[in-house]
Write an enzyme that holds these catalytic residues in place. Structure first.
Site, mmCIF file in Angstrom:
data_model
loop_
_atom_site.group_PDB
_atom_site.id
_atom_site.type_symbol
_atom_site.label_atom_id
_atom_site.label_comp_id
_atom_site.label_asym_id
_atom_site.label_seq_id
_atom_site.Cartn_x
_atom_site.Cartn_y
_atom_site.Cartn_z
ATOM 1 N N LYS A 22 6.710 -20.225 4.424
ATOM 2 C CA LYS A 22 5.821 -20.376 5.446
ATOM 3 C C LYS A 22 5.922 -19.037 6.608
ATOM 4 O O LYS A 22 4.656 -18.450 6.855
ATOM 5 C CB LYS A 22 5.708 -21.445 6.478
ATOM 6 C CG LYS A 22 5.055 -21.648 7.630
ATOM 7 C CD LYS A 22 5.075 -23.022 8.512
ATOM 8 C CE LYS A 22 6.184 -23.277 9.404
ATOM 9 N NZ LYS A 22 5.942 -22.422 10.477
ATOM 10 N N ASN A 23 6.999 -18.899 6.917
ATOM 11 C CA ASN A 23 6.975 -17.891 8.243
ATOM 12 C C ASN A 23 6.835 -16.617 7.668
ATOM 13 O O ASN A 23 6.216 -15.755 8.405
ATOM 14 C CB ASN A 23 8.409 -17.980 9.004
ATOM 15 C CG ASN A 23 8.399 -19.324 9.787
ATOM 16 O OD1 ASN A 23 7.258 -19.861 9.905
ATOM 17 N ND2 ASN A 23 9.511 -19.689 10.170
ATOM 18 N N CYS A 117 6.371 -24.262 24.009
ATOM 19 C CA CYS A 117 6.079 -25.360 23.031
ATOM 20 C C CYS A 117 7.181 -26.296 22.795
ATOM 21 O O CYS A 117 8.029 -26.370 23.720
ATOM 22 C CB CYS A 117 5.962 -24.657 21.504
ATOM 23 S SG CYS A 117 7.434 -24.282 20.819
ATOM 24 N N ARG A 122 9.656 -19.962 24.891
ATOM 25 C CA ARG A 122 9.170 -19.016 24.183
ATOM 26 C C ARG A 122 8.187 -17.999 24.791
ATOM 27 O O ARG A 122 6.924 -17.920 24.568
ATOM 28 C CB ARG A 122 8.490 -19.907 22.828
ATOM 29 C CG ARG A 122 9.296 -20.607 22.256
ATOM 30 C CD ARG A 122 8.705 -21.193 21.010
ATOM 31 N NE ARG A 122 8.903 -20.412 19.849
ATOM 32 C CZ ARG A 122 8.434 -20.888 18.650
ATOM 33 N NH1 ARG A 122 7.985 -22.024 18.423
ATOM 34 N NH2 ARG A 122 8.783 -20.043 17.318
ATOM 35 N N ASP A 306 15.987 -23.456 12.697
ATOM 36 C CA ASP A 306 15.169 -24.149 12.076
ATOM 37 C C ASP A 306 15.817 -25.310 11.334
ATOM 38 O O ASP A 306 15.286 -26.136 10.877
ATOM 39 C CB ASP A 306 14.178 -23.370 11.260
ATOM 40 C CG ASP A 306 13.199 -22.957 12.010
ATOM 41 O OD1 ASP A 306 13.025 -23.009 13.413
ATOM 42 O OD2 ASP A 306 12.168 -22.002 11.527
ATOM 43 N N ARG A 398 2.629 -29.215 9.313
ATOM 44 C CA ARG A 398 2.601 -27.682 9.725
ATOM 45 C C ARG A 398 3.446 -27.066 8.681
ATOM 46 O O ARG A 398 3.150 -25.851 8.349
ATOM 47 C CB ARG A 398 3.059 -27.418 10.985
ATOM 48 C CG ARG A 398 2.343 -27.904 12.176
ATOM 49 C CD ARG A 398 2.831 -27.231 13.438
ATOM 50 N NE ARG A 398 3.312 -26.130 13.314
ATOM 51 C CZ ARG A 398 4.388 -25.831 13.867
ATOM 52 N NH1 ARG A 398 4.939 -26.108 14.925
ATOM 53 N NH2 ARG A 398 4.680 -24.219 13.736
HETATM 54 C C1 UD1 Z 1 10.253 -17.546 14.573
HETATM 55 C C2 UD1 Z 1 10.254 -18.880 13.554
HETATM 56 C C3 UD1 Z 1 10.627 -19.932 14.181
HETATM 57 C C4 UD1 Z 1 12.070 -19.745 14.300
HETATM 58 C C5 UD1 Z 1 12.662 -18.543 14.972
HETATM 59 C C6 UD1 Z 1 14.010 -18.172 15.005
HETATM 60 C C7 UD1 Z 1 7.864 -17.994 12.798
HETATM 61 C C8 UD1 Z 1 6.550 -18.265 12.624
HETATM 62 N N1 UD1 Z 1 8.735 -18.799 13.616
HETATM 63 O O1 UD1 Z 1 9.888 -17.881 15.864
HETATM 64 O O2 UD1 Z 1 10.589 -20.786 13.087
HETATM 65 O O3 UD1 Z 1 12.764 -21.021 14.796
HETATM 66 O O4 UD1 Z 1 11.903 -17.438 14.609
HETATM 67 O O5 UD1 Z 1 14.314 -17.939 14.146
HETATM 68 O O6 UD1 Z 1 8.583 -17.316 11.959
HETATM 69 N N2 UD1 Z 1 12.215 -14.431 22.766
HETATM 70 C C9 UD1 Z 1 11.990 -13.865 24.046
HETATM 71 N N3 UD1 Z 1 11.236 -12.987 24.385
HETATM 72 C C10 UD1 Z 1 10.124 -12.749 23.198
HETATM 73 C C11 UD1 Z 1 10.437 -13.347 22.167
HETATM 74 C C12 UD1 Z 1 11.465 -14.187 21.955
HETATM 75 O O7 UD1 Z 1 13.032 -13.978 24.969
HETATM 76 O O8 UD1 Z 1 9.299 -11.673 23.491
HETATM 77 C C13 UD1 Z 1 13.394 -15.427 22.750
HETATM 78 C C14 UD1 Z 1 12.993 -16.721 22.175
HETATM 79 O O9 UD1 Z 1 12.550 -17.526 23.659
HETATM 80 C C15 UD1 Z 1 14.027 -17.555 21.506
HETATM 81 C C16 UD1 Z 1 14.533 -16.166 20.776
HETATM 82 O O10 UD1 Z 1 13.990 -14.867 21.367
HETATM 83 O O11 UD1 Z 1 15.044 -17.726 22.540
HETATM 84 C C17 UD1 Z 1 14.141 -15.995 19.328
HETATM 85 O O12 UD1 Z 1 12.931 -16.241 19.242
HETATM 86 P P1 UD1 Z 1 12.000 -15.724 18.130
HETATM 87 O O13 UD1 Z 1 12.994 -15.031 16.957
HETATM 88 O O14 UD1 Z 1 11.132 -14.709 18.597
HETATM 89 O O15 UD1 Z 1 11.330 -17.010 17.326
HETATM 90 P P2 UD1 Z 1 9.703 -16.681 16.976
HETATM 91 O O16 UD1 Z 1 9.318 -15.685 16.285
HETATM 92 O O17 UD1 Z 1 8.852 -17.452 17.790
#
Ligand code: UD1
Length: 434
Positions: A22-23, A117, A122, A306, A398
């Protein structure tokens, strides 16, 4: 009313085919609009998040031709809107990959802001930092973030935190930028690599995906391609945990065993046998005693956040005390209260869950607080004594394709019910069988 109904207590046995990731699919579908040629994507998982993104693509004018359940052709030449509505973002956060893709192709985009969320706040500060470094003016306000540039220009970007989303969004924005972009402290997840491989198959020049330094040399244009999405690491991990919790014996087909190493390692520590083949993994838990262990979630190649709820559902049945430390998201233990209602003995202190193993769960009516938490409740329900009914299954839908078909083919008694009468019928029918 929609629920998953489970009669637990049957060890899962047999073979299951794992769907596309999915991701990875979400990043790839966003990238597919970056050319005016036709792009064909195969091995797409048939799950809600993917279908929401396909609708978002249609909404901005792309032509989406669904060839079959797992294949689409996308024509991005007809895009006529550079604005992505809240309707899509609220259903599926990763619609924000259209920011990187549209900005990269048209030098302009506007996307509704994702809120927090179920699993945490996030933020998207790193996405914004990256796009600004490429020369875009990025504004936030009135529930939107918008970005504009005369021409994106490559730059050196250091991500303060490892972020899958920011890495993919910046990669998308930089493939058509002028010159070289370096993303330092990049995420190394398999889906980051898959998005990079996909973009390279369209003519992009991305090196180093899978390491923590990704180098992108901008190209003038991308072209059409046919690309097959990698297997889903988390779906595979979920079936591995379900096999472990039910003391079953399951062969997973269409997986990349390397992507599952952290999960396999923890299941082996917990007392299971895990056999690896070229594109299959077998988890044998029958006749094995589950033992306690410790888990800490980390960016890849560490243990995936996850998979944290699912492995906790296994460790809830392991003799002794297990410790699960969640280091990525601040709100990922919402399944604990529900699992405790099913007889688990789990205490949460800050970002640590202390799990005292019990011999069995008992069936109950529970609610899925989010996607992977819902998967943990399914695993518990499959093991539990009696019937489990899971509410709020829209979260689970989802990310999991054909749960009913796949679980029942492994010997589970599992149904998607839509009315109270159907739920009652499920109980009556299965009471008779036993
Ligand atoms: C993606 C995955 C999700 C998975 C996560 C971590 C998808 C669609 N979703 O989510 O299933 O749980 O990776 O493996 O691929 N952060 C910041 N600032 C930012 C972005 C992130 O502080 O601009 C922090 C987040 O709050 C979190 C960490 O970085 O603590 C990792 O998040 P991130 O890897 O970005 O997760 P997603 O891409 O949202």
């Amino acid at each position: 009313m929609e629920q998953y109904a489970i009669k637990g207590g049957t060890p899962l046995r047999g073979e299951v085919e794992i769907s596309g990731a999915k991701n990875a699919a979400l990043g790839i579908l966003a990238g597919a609009i970056m050319t005016d040629d036709i792009v064909t994507i195969e091995n797409l998982p048939n799950v809600k998040d993917v279908n929401v993104l396909l609708c978002a693509l249609e909404d901005i004018g792309a032509v989406v031709d669904r060839i079959d359940t797992h294949t689409v052709k996308i024509d991005g030449s007809s895009i006529n809107r550079l604005s992505v509505d809240y309707e899509y973002i609220k259903k599926m956060r990763a619609s924000y990959y259209l920011m990187g893709a549209l900005l990269g192709k048209y030098n302009e985009a506007e996307v509704a802001l994702p809120g927090g969320c179920a699993i945490g706040s996030r933020p998207i500060d790193l996405h914004i930092k990256g796009l600004r470094a490429l020369g875009a003016d990025v504004d936030q306000g009135y529930g939107l973030w918008s970005a504009k540039a005369t021409r994106l220009v490559g730059n050196h970007i250091y991500l303060d935190k490892v972020s899958v989303g920011a890495t993919i969004n910046i990669m998308l924005a930089s493939v058509l930028a002028l010159g070289k972009t370096t993303i330092e402290n990049a995420a190394r997840e398999p889906h980051v690599v898959d998005v990079a491989n996909f973009l390279n198959s369209m003519g992009a020049n991305i090196r180093g995906a899978g390491t923590d330094i990704i180098r992108v040399m901008g190209v003038e244009k991308l072209h059409g391609t046919t690309y097959s999405v990698i297997p889903d690491q988390i779906e595979a991990g979920t079936y591995m945990c379900a096999a472990a919790a039910t003391k079953g014996d399951v062969l997973l087909r269409n997986v990349i065993p390397k992507h599952l190493e952290a999960i396999s390692a923890k299941l082996i520590e917990a007392g299971c046998i895990v056999e690896e083949f070229d594109d299959c993994v077998r988890v044998i838990a029958e006749d094995q005693k589950l033992k306690s262990t410790q888990v800490i979630t980390q960016p890849y190649p560490g243990f995936p956040t996850d998979m944290q709820p699912e492995v906790a559902a296994v460790l809830g049945l392991a003799e002794g005390i297990s410790i699960v430390n969640e280091s990525i998201f601040e709100n990922r233990f919402k399944y604990v209260d529900e699992l405790n209602r099913m007889g688990a003995n789990i205490k949460v202190e800050g970002n640590v869950a202390i799990i005292t193993g019990v011999t069995s769960y008992n069936g109950a009516r529970v609610s899925a607080p989010d996607l992977r938490a819902g998967a943990a409740l399914i695993i518990a329900g499959l093991q539990a004594d009696g019937y489990t009914f899971i509410d709020d299954i829209q979260y689970i839908q989802r990310g999991y394709e054909d749960l009913e078909g796949k679980l029942n083919s492994l010997g589970a008694t599992f149904a998607h019910v839509t009315t109270d009468a159907e739920a009652q019928k499920f109980t009556l029918k299965n009471n008779k069988v036993s």
